[in-house]
Design a protein around this motif. Structure first.
Motif, mmCIF file in Angstrom:
data_model
loop_
_atom_site.group_PDB
_atom_site.id
_atom_site.type_symbol
_atom_site.label_atom_id
_atom_site.label_comp_id
_atom_site.label_asym_id
_atom_site.label_seq_id
_atom_site.Cartn_x
_atom_site.Cartn_y
_atom_site.Cartn_z
ATOM 1 N N ARG A 140 49.093 39.688 37.171
ATOM 2 C CA ARG A 140 49.391 38.845 36.091
ATOM 3 C C ARG A 140 49.320 37.373 36.576
ATOM 4 O O ARG A 140 49.166 36.246 35.771
ATOM 5 C CB ARG A 140 50.559 39.273 35.350
ATOM 6 N N TYR A 143 46.168 36.167 37.169
ATOM 7 C CA TYR A 143 45.622 35.670 35.832
ATOM 8 C C TYR A 143 45.679 34.249 35.445
ATOM 9 O O TYR A 143 44.905 33.544 35.004
ATOM 10 C CB TYR A 143 45.674 36.737 35.010
ATOM 11 N N TYR A 164 39.779 49.967 40.565
ATOM 12 C CA TYR A 164 39.964 50.406 39.393
ATOM 13 C C TYR A 164 40.073 52.012 39.383
ATOM 14 O O TYR A 164 41.174 52.512 39.071
ATOM 15 C CB TYR A 164 39.089 50.091 38.266
ATOM 16 N N ALA A 173 45.975 50.137 33.344
ATOM 17 C CA ALA A 173 46.518 49.565 31.928
ATOM 18 C C ALA A 173 46.445 47.934 32.365
ATOM 19 O O ALA A 173 46.020 47.182 31.370
ATOM 20 C CB ALA A 173 47.595 50.086 31.786
ATOM 21 N N VAL A 174 47.148 47.610 33.604
ATOM 22 C CA VAL A 174 47.314 46.101 33.679
ATOM 23 C C VAL A 174 45.843 45.675 33.879
ATOM 24 O O VAL A 174 45.512 44.556 33.524
ATOM 25 C CB VAL A 174 48.070 45.811 35.039
ATOM 26 N N LYS A 176 42.978 46.692 32.970
ATOM 27 C CA LYS A 176 42.175 46.464 31.850
ATOM 28 C C LYS A 176 42.414 45.557 30.995
ATOM 29 O O LYS A 176 41.782 44.815 30.439
ATOM 30 C CB LYS A 176 42.380 47.829 31.149
ATOM 31 N N GLU A 177 43.950 45.151 30.866
ATOM 32 C CA GLU A 177 44.361 44.327 29.945
ATOM 33 C C GLU A 177 43.851 42.794 30.516
ATOM 34 O O GLU A 177 43.506 41.815 29.706
ATOM 35 C CB GLU A 177 45.966 44.001 30.215
ATOM 36 N N VAL A 178 43.921 42.597 31.826
ATOM 37 C CA VAL A 178 43.661 41.419 32.366
ATOM 38 C C VAL A 178 42.125 41.322 32.452
ATOM 39 O O VAL A 178 41.386 40.122 31.997
ATOM 40 C CB VAL A 178 44.146 40.993 33.726
ATOM 41 N N LYS A 180 40.062 42.515 30.123
ATOM 42 C CA LYS A 180 39.647 41.884 29.055
ATOM 43 C C LYS A 180 39.875 40.532 28.632
ATOM 44 O O LYS A 180 38.895 39.773 27.946
ATOM 45 C CB LYS A 180 40.471 42.801 28.003
ATOM 46 N N LYS A 181 40.715 40.074 29.214
ATOM 47 C CA LYS A 181 41.197 38.456 28.938
ATOM 48 C C LYS A 181 40.317 37.668 29.665
ATOM 49 O O LYS A 181 39.870 36.661 29.382
ATOM 50 C CB LYS A 181 42.512 38.149 29.269
#
Length: 183
Positions: A140, A143, A164, A173-174, A176-178, A180-181
């Motif tokens: 995070r 990112y 991954y 989960a983290v 995948k979230e990042v 995607k951004k």
């Protein structure tokens, strides 16, 4: 001879309520903050990890107290080796980066050297064998930094794609979230 803070740290335990209690003591006695920072970056100190736990909780309330200590804090990130110390410090670096890029009157101001030290430490924590919470904070942090340094997102994407399948559901989960951004 033990200091007053060292004696308090002897009684800190991993229980959240206990860590909050001792963080509150620091918040009520800001004169102890400089010593707390010093202990955080003294890996040979038996209470090093406990000081880091307390610093994390203090940082939620008074992140700006770190401002005069940022050069010391950032330049010493790389000396931490104990997972119990690294995890809370990784969280504090995430808080610092988020604050730095908010750009309001209460934000933290990091120098270019501070930012480079945080980038280096975050990538090290991401690629080395540390627990998932530290990796999540690092992902995070990187990112956010990648929104200001164009080379970070491509590097971060490579690491996340490569690692991954080898990690826990929490890491995935983290990641995948990042990812995607980033895309």
């Amino acid at each position: 001879m033990s200091s007053q803070l060292q004696e308090k740290l002897d009684y800190v335990s991993a229980y959240r309520e206990n860590r909050l209690k001792y963080a509150q003591e620091i918040l009520e006695n800001p004169s102890l903050f400089t010593e707390l920072i010093s202990i955080c970056f003294s890996p040979e100190d038996k209470n090093n990890h406990k000081a880091c736990w307390i610093l994390e909780f203090v940082s939620y309330e008074e992140l700006n107290w770190l401002q005069p200590h940022l050069d010391f804090f950032c330049s010493n990130l790389k000396i931490l080796t104990d997972e119990s110390s690294i995890r809370p410090i990784a969280k504090v670096t995430q808080l610092l980066i988020k604050s730095h890029y908010k750009k309001n009157e209460n934000c933290i101001s990091l120098s270019e050297n501070n930012l480079q030290d945080i980038i280096e430490a975050s990538f090290d924590w991401l690629i080395n064998d540390v627990k998932v919470a530290t990796k999540a904070y690092s992902i995070r942090t990187l990112y956010v930094l990648g929104n200001h340094y164009d080379w970070i997102h491509p590097e971060l994407k490579i690491i996340l794609d490569k690692d991954y399948s080898n990690h826990s559901a929490a890491y995935k989960a983290v990641a995948k979230e990042v990812l995607k951004k980033i895309k």
